[in-house]
Design a protein around this motif. Structure first.
Motif, PDB file in Angstrom:
ATOM      1  N   ASN A  73      -8.123   7.777  -8.897  1.00 11.26           N
ATOM      2  CA  ASN A  73      -9.669   7.674  -9.170  1.00 11.26           C
ATOM      3  C   ASN A  73     -10.683   8.367  -8.106  1.00 11.26           C
ATOM      4  OD1 ASN A  73      -9.417   6.452 -11.624  1.00 11.26           O
ATOM      5  ND2 ASN A  73      -9.100   4.338 -10.405  1.00 11.26           N
ATOM      6  N   PHE A  74     -10.212   8.232  -6.837  1.00 10.54           N
ATOM      7  CA  PHE A  74     -11.030   8.537  -5.826  1.00 10.54           C
ATOM      8  C   PHE A  74     -11.096  10.243  -5.738  1.00 10.54           C
ATOM      9  CE2 PHE A  74     -11.192  10.788  -1.519  1.00 10.54           C
ATOM     10  CZ  PHE A  74     -12.330  10.249  -0.842  1.00 10.54           C
ATOM     11  N   MET A  75      -9.990  10.814  -6.318  1.00  9.34           N
ATOM     12  CA  MET A  75     -10.142  12.407  -6.332  1.00  9.34           C
ATOM     13  C   MET A  75     -10.869  12.830  -7.661  1.00  9.34           C
ATOM     14  SD  MET A  75      -8.541  13.716  -3.729  1.00  9.34           S
ATOM     15  CE  MET A  75      -8.205  15.432  -4.304  1.00  9.34           C
ATOM     16  N   LYS A 117       0.949  -1.162   0.177  1.00 12.63           N
ATOM     17  CA  LYS A 117      -0.089   0.156  -0.017  1.00 12.63           C
ATOM     18  C   LYS A 117       0.853   1.106  -0.019  1.00 12.63           C
ATOM     19  CE  LYS A 117      -3.923  -2.420   1.024  1.00 12.63           C
ATOM     20  NZ  LYS A 117      -4.838  -2.597   0.272  1.00 12.63           N
ATOM     21  N   LYS A 123     -13.515  11.068  -8.467  1.00  7.46           N
ATOM     22  CA  LYS A 123     -14.891  11.180  -8.442  1.00  7.46           C
ATOM     23  C   LYS A 123     -15.420  12.386  -7.461  1.00  7.46           C
ATOM     24  CE  LYS A 123     -15.117   6.099  -8.043  1.00  7.46           C
ATOM     25  NZ  LYS A 123     -15.210   5.142  -7.317  1.00  7.46           N
ATOM     26  N   GLN A 124     -14.541  13.199  -6.856  1.00  9.52           N
ATOM     27  CA  GLN A 124     -14.713  14.380  -6.272  1.00  9.52           C
ATOM     28  C   GLN A 124     -14.663  15.680  -7.132  1.00  9.52           C
ATOM     29  OE1 GLN A 124     -15.464  13.289  -2.977  1.00  9.52           O
ATOM     30  NE2 GLN A 124     -14.930  11.560  -3.718  1.00  9.52           N
ATOM     31  N   ASP A 165     -11.427   9.509   6.450  1.00  5.99           N
ATOM     32  CA  ASP A 165     -12.928   9.381   6.134  1.00  5.99           C
ATOM     33  C   ASP A 165     -13.609  10.140   7.148  1.00  5.99           C
ATOM     34  OD1 ASP A 165     -15.336   7.837   6.654  1.00  5.99           O
ATOM     35  OD2 ASP A 165     -14.594   6.119   5.798  1.00  5.99           O
ATOM     36  N   PHE A 221      -5.013   3.734   0.289  1.00  9.16           N
ATOM     37  CA  PHE A 221      -5.188   3.437  -0.952  1.00  9.16           C
ATOM     38  C   PHE A 221      -4.237   2.378  -1.607  1.00  9.16           C
ATOM     39  CE2 PHE A 221      -6.379   7.844  -0.456  1.00  9.16           C
ATOM     40  CZ  PHE A 221      -7.743   7.908  -1.062  1.00  9.16           C
ATOM     41  N   ASP A 261      -5.544   4.368  -7.643  1.00  9.27           N
ATOM     42  CA  ASP A 261      -6.753   4.329  -6.503  1.00  9.27           C
ATOM     43  C   ASP A 261      -6.940   5.688  -6.043  1.00  9.27           C
ATOM     44  OD1 ASP A 261      -8.610   3.066  -5.083  1.00  9.27           O
ATOM     45  OD2 ASP A 261      -7.312   2.371  -3.691  1.00  9.27           O
ATOM     46  N   ALA A 262      -5.975   6.385  -5.582  1.00  8.51           N
ATOM     47  CA  ALA A 262      -6.214   7.834  -4.959  1.00  8.51           C
ATOM     48  C   ALA A 262      -6.610   8.810  -6.223  1.00  8.51           C
ATOM     49  CB  ALA A 262      -4.827   8.153  -4.570  1.00  8.51           C
ATOM     50  N   ILE A 305      -7.657   7.392   4.956  1.00 14.50           N
ATOM     51  CA  ILE A 305      -8.022   6.377   3.991  1.00 14.50           C
ATOM     52  C   ILE A 305      -6.725   5.956   3.487  1.00 14.50           C
ATOM     53  CG2 ILE A 305      -8.944   6.280   1.629  1.00 14.50           C
ATOM     54  CD1 ILE A 305     -10.726   8.873   2.518  1.00 14.50           C
ATOM     55  N   LEU A 340      -5.778  11.953   3.756  1.00 16.72           N
ATOM     56  CA  LEU A 340      -7.177  12.154   3.612  1.00 16.72           C
ATOM     57  C   LEU A 340      -7.726  11.124   4.576  1.00 16.72           C
ATOM     58  CD1 LEU A 340      -8.042  12.018  -0.269  1.00 16.72           C
ATOM     59  CD2 LEU A 340      -8.302  13.882   1.174  1.00 16.72           C
TER      60      LEU A 340
END
Length: 109
Positions: free
Chosen positions: A64-66, A26, A68-69, A47, A56, A61-62, A54, A45
């Motif tokens: 993609n998370f951002m 990770k 979505k924001q 939760d 990742f 992965d990080a 969080i 970041l």
């Protein structure tokens, strides 16, 4: 010459910084939104429900998370520190997409 509103930028920027987690596959992700920070501050970041950082699986992965924001990828680069790579991803988001509170934070000096 027209009046320019220098307090309302077209975009705001953020940087994802990823470093390998010791003895793990990770990575530790920190986000720099340009905020004032204490040298000992934990800017990972978290939760919003648990308050825990969080974790990742990867920089993607990080990213993609951002995404979505509402953040958009701009550029990436890597810096080697010792034997480890430190990954930097630059993101942007339209100022008009921020909440009023985020807009206020983004224009404070």
């Amino acid at each position: 010459m027209s009046n320019l509103n220098l307090s309302a930028p077209k975009f705001v920027y953020a940087e994802i910084v990823g470093t390998a987690k010791f003895m793990s596959t990770k990575i530790i992700i920190q986000i720099d939104f340009g905020q004032k920070m204490n040298a000992f501050a934990d800017n990972r970041l978290k939760d919003p429900k648990t308050g825990k950082p969080i974790v990742f699986n990867s920089m993607i992965d990080a990213l993609n998370f951002m995404g979505k924001q509402g953040w958009e990828f701009v550029q990436a680069y890597t810096i080697t520190e010792g034997n480890n790579g430190v990954y930097h991803y630059i993101l942007k988001k339209p100022f008009t997409d921020l909440t009023p509170e985020e807009q206020k934070d983004a224009t404070e000096e």
